[in-house]
Design a protein around this motif. Structure first.
Motif, PDB file in Angstrom:
ATOM      1  N   ASP A  71     -48.743   4.113 -13.115  1.00 36.57           N
ATOM      2  CA  ASP A  71     -48.492   2.931 -14.197  1.00 36.57           C
ATOM      3  C   ASP A  71     -47.931   3.741 -15.273  1.00 36.57           C
ATOM      4  N   HIS A 120     -48.874   3.548 -18.222  1.00 35.29           N
ATOM      5  CA  HIS A 120     -49.740   3.835 -19.483  1.00 35.29           C
ATOM      6  C   HIS A 120     -50.975   4.627 -18.964  1.00 35.29           C
ATOM      7  N   HIS A 138     -56.519   5.449 -17.127  1.00 35.04           N
ATOM      8  CA  HIS A 138     -55.252   3.875 -16.995  1.00 35.04           C
ATOM      9  C   HIS A 138     -56.057   3.231 -18.077  1.00 35.04           C
ATOM     10  N   LEU A 139     -54.941   2.727 -19.154  1.00 36.68           N
ATOM     11  CA  LEU A 139     -55.193   1.838 -20.116  1.00 36.68           C
ATOM     12  C   LEU A 139     -55.434   0.407 -19.538  1.00 36.68           C
ATOM     13  N   HIS A 183     -55.577  -3.023 -19.878  1.00 39.69           N
ATOM     14  CA  HIS A 183     -55.016  -4.067 -20.893  1.00 39.69           C
ATOM     15  C   HIS A 183     -56.153  -5.096 -21.085  1.00 39.69           C
TER      16      HIS A 183
HETATM   17 MN    MN Z   1     -51.711  -0.985 -15.492  1.00 39.79          MN
END
Ligand code: MN
Ligand code: UDP
Length: 656
Positions: free
Chosen positions: A283, A285, A417-418, A420
């Motif tokens: 991903d 981010h 992993h960010l 969200h």
């Molecule tokens: Mn993601």
């Protein structure tokens, strides 16, 4: 009048002069652009990677399409993926060697500052601080104004982008690996990796932090390239400024699609263009921890059909703080086809090495995934019928397992992993996710798909009205000789409870006296919460069933059971050993609609807020009776309508 006339003539002359200047400026810009493009072409490191223009570029974007031979030069002896319409894609290869890059001073372009590697005075690890708050360095603003800026950045990106901008694009993360990992030895001749990063409207800071983190942590000899794939982003900072930035990074290529491909299509495109032996989908981010790549490559090298994931640590969306995930974990999904990471405690073994053994995983998340390039293509890449985003990792997981591969989480590899707060982009309609899940159900789940449809009625109705076509996936399944879902459930994921969903004993649990349904307000099914009542949703998220063991099973995985230690009815993890405790057993009396708790011989009663404490055969007592809270309670059995229940099936069993 004359004065006015002279003034007009002067103004006209001035206007002409301005126009002339404007034309001159445009011509100059054009020439610079041409020169710049030429320079970039000369920067391409080797003839095997020679790219040529094929499409005229839009003004603000350098668009070059590489030749198909260049992919072959990367060692691809695979047929191109038929699912891709590559002619509709544009590619910007921005290969540069640091030594060849012009040692430029910080350049200004548009509203962004681009600081080139090494441009920071005297720092060994320069901070690639760009996108400085629309031209200015981010500054902490006083109190509420600062909060407003942060709130609007959260709205736009789904996380606190203002906080992210304050953090270096090259921050290091703390060591979180098990100490036993430090002693691990990896083969010298690990396969090479292409890190494929697709993005759509990603924030500048998180995207570049992902790229730098890969470049800073992956050993050069194992990292073939980083492929950045722009899935038709609209944000201005992802256009020419990004091309320019990437042009100064070693081993990073930027590919732009002129069509929105969605995550699966975009990653398949990356795979078709990748030159490395192992694909690492990531991903846009993420931040990698030291030593993350080697353990993944080692596991894939040992078995090319093995698909692996690091332990996914979490970057907090509000503070951008790093949080290590507790090991062991594995990836699973439930009967609504939602993915989760779950703790996976294993019996403690004396051997300290067993603490760092990979864990086989029924599914893997989409955040980071390493897979052999040949295996990925031979297993059919991502399902080209999947729209934009959602559940594609579950589809790939079932397919990998069923068609000869395996999946595991590798504990000595960690990537953050960010997570969200919400998606940073709009999906064209709310049904994208359901449509993707329908493909999974219809392609892979055989008769078990009924269990899904009764828990996601929107999907059921979409399917009924559209009859989606999965014939291509079905023939792929056939040609690969994949196993059926029963095999998957019994061999790969035997821990998943298989609901019985008997007619009249499963569905929404409707209460006659309150005209509402049993409901669990605790969200996604954390155990321990009290049951409640709520308006019947009709979506399938209030589905429960009374099974032949007498348990009332709740939740998308059917792993939570109606339980009562006292008066209130709550959810607890269902007993794993049969026959279960009478505490978990219920009897449904069809005639009266009563649900009788076997241990206490009391009846299930729904209470509305402010309702009466006791029911007494339908006769409400006087006004002095104390009121009670809302919820599900055990009460002495009466024939009051608040003790009358019906299981209402939302989806006709034949329909699915
Ligand atoms: Mn993601
Ligand atoms: N993405 C993409 N095209 C899309 C949707 C998403 O390339 O149409 C990218 C997105 O930028 C991200 C990755 O796919 O890098 C996964 O999406 P996201 O992180 O939003 O999903 P989540 O991790 O929240 O499931």
């Amino acid at each position: 009048m004359r004065l006015w006339g002279r003034g007009r003539a002067l103004r006209q002359r001035m206007l002409c002069l301005w126009l002339l200047l404007l034309v001159l400026a445009l011509v100059m810009l054009g020439v610079t652009d041409l020169l710049y493009r030429d320079q970039n072409q000369r920067r391409v490191p080797s003839p095997s990677r020679s790219f040529h223009h094929r499409v005229h570029s839009p003004v603000d974007l350098e668009v070059i399409v590489d030749s198909r031979d260049s992919a072959a030069a990367g060692g691809l002896d695979l047929p191109p993926l038929t699912s891709l319409q590559e002619d509709q894609l544009l590619i910007v290869p921005s290969f540069a060697q640091r030594s060849r890059a012009t040692p430029a001073a910080p350049q200004k372009k548009g509203t962004y500052r681009v600081l080139l590697p090494g441009a920071n005075k005297g720092t060994a690890a320069p901070t690639f601080l760009t996108h400085g708050d629309k031209g200015k360095s981010p500054r902490v603003k006083p109190g509420s104004l600062q909060k407003d800026v942060e709130v609007s950045s959260v709205q736009k990106y789904g996380f606190n982008e203002v906080a992210s901008e304050r953090i270096s694009l090259r921050r290091g993360l703390p060591e979180a690996r098990n100490p036993a990992c430090m002693g691990e030895q990896y083969s010298e001749s690990l396969p090479s990796a292409s890190v494929v990063i697709c993005f759509h409207n990603e924030a500048w800071s998180t995207l570049l932090r992902t790229v730098h983190s890969v470049l800073d942590t992956a050993p050069k000899q194992h990292l073939r390239e980083v492929l950045l794939l722009d899935d038709l982003s609209q944000h201005g900072h992802l256009k020419s400024v990004l091309s320019e930035y990437v042009a100064h990074l070693d081993g990073v290529r930027l590919i732009r699609s002129t069509k929105r491909l969605g995550i699966g299509g975009c990653r398949s495109l990356g795979a078709a263009r990748a030159a490395g032996e192992v694909l690492v989908f990531m991903d846009s981010h993420c931040e990698c921890l030291k030593g993350w790549l080697e353990p993944l490559l080692e596991r894939v090298a040992q078995d090319r059909t093995r698909v692996v994931s690091p332990v996914m640590d979490v970057i907090d969306w509000q503070t951008l703080r790093y949080n290590a995930t507790q090991w062991p974990v594995r990836g699973v999904f439930d009967w609504r086809l939602d993915f989760h990471w779950e703790p996976y405690p294993r019996p403690k073994e004396k051997d300290s090495n067993s603490a760092i053994q990979p864990v086989r995983s029924p599914a893997l998340g989409g955040g980071v995934l390493a897979i052999d390039r040949h295996f990925f293509q031979s297993v059919g890449a991502y399902d080209p019928g999947m729209l934009l985003l959602g559940a594609e990792q579950i589809e790939l997981s079932i397919r990998v397992w069923s068609c000869g591969g395996s999946m595991e989480v590798v504990p000595c590899s960690r990537v953050a992993h960010l997570n969200h707060h919400h998606l940073p982009y709009l999906l064209p309609d709310q049904e994208v996710l359901q449509r993707n899940k329908i493909r999974i159900a219809d392609t892979w789940m055989d008769a078990y798909r009924k269990i899904y449809y009764s828990r996601d009625t929107l999907a059921h109705f979409i399917r009924q009205s559209e009859s989606p076509n999965v014939t291509e996936q079905e023939s792929l399944k056939k040609s690969l000789g994949c196993r059926n879902f029963h095999w998957f459930l019994t061999t790969v994921y035997p821990e998943l409870y298989i609901p019985q969903d008997r007619p009249a004993l499963s569905g929404e649990l409707y209460n006659v006296g309150t005209s509402s349904c049993a409901d669990y307000p605790g969200g996604k099914g954390q155990p321990g919460g009290a049951m409640n009542i709520a308006p019947c949703s009709g979506t399938g998220n209030q589905h429960c069933e009374l099974n032949s063991m007498g348990e009332v099973r709740w939740g998308p995985a059917g792993a939570l059971c109606f339980d009562s230690g006292g008066e209130k009815v709550a959810l607890s993890p269902c007993p794993t050993h049969q026959p279960s405790d009478s505490r978990f057993q219920w009897k449904y009396i069809k005639l009266s609609g009563q649900l009788v708790h076997q241990q206490s011989q009391l009846c299930l009663e729904a209470m509305k807020e402010g309702g009466l404490l006791h029911s007494d055969g339908g006769q409400e007592r006087g006004v002095n009776t104390p009121t009670t809270e809302k919820g599900l309670f055990l009460r002495p059995c009466t024939h009051h309508p608040r003790q009358q229940w019906h299981f209402e099936q939302l989806v006709a069993p034949k329909g699915a």
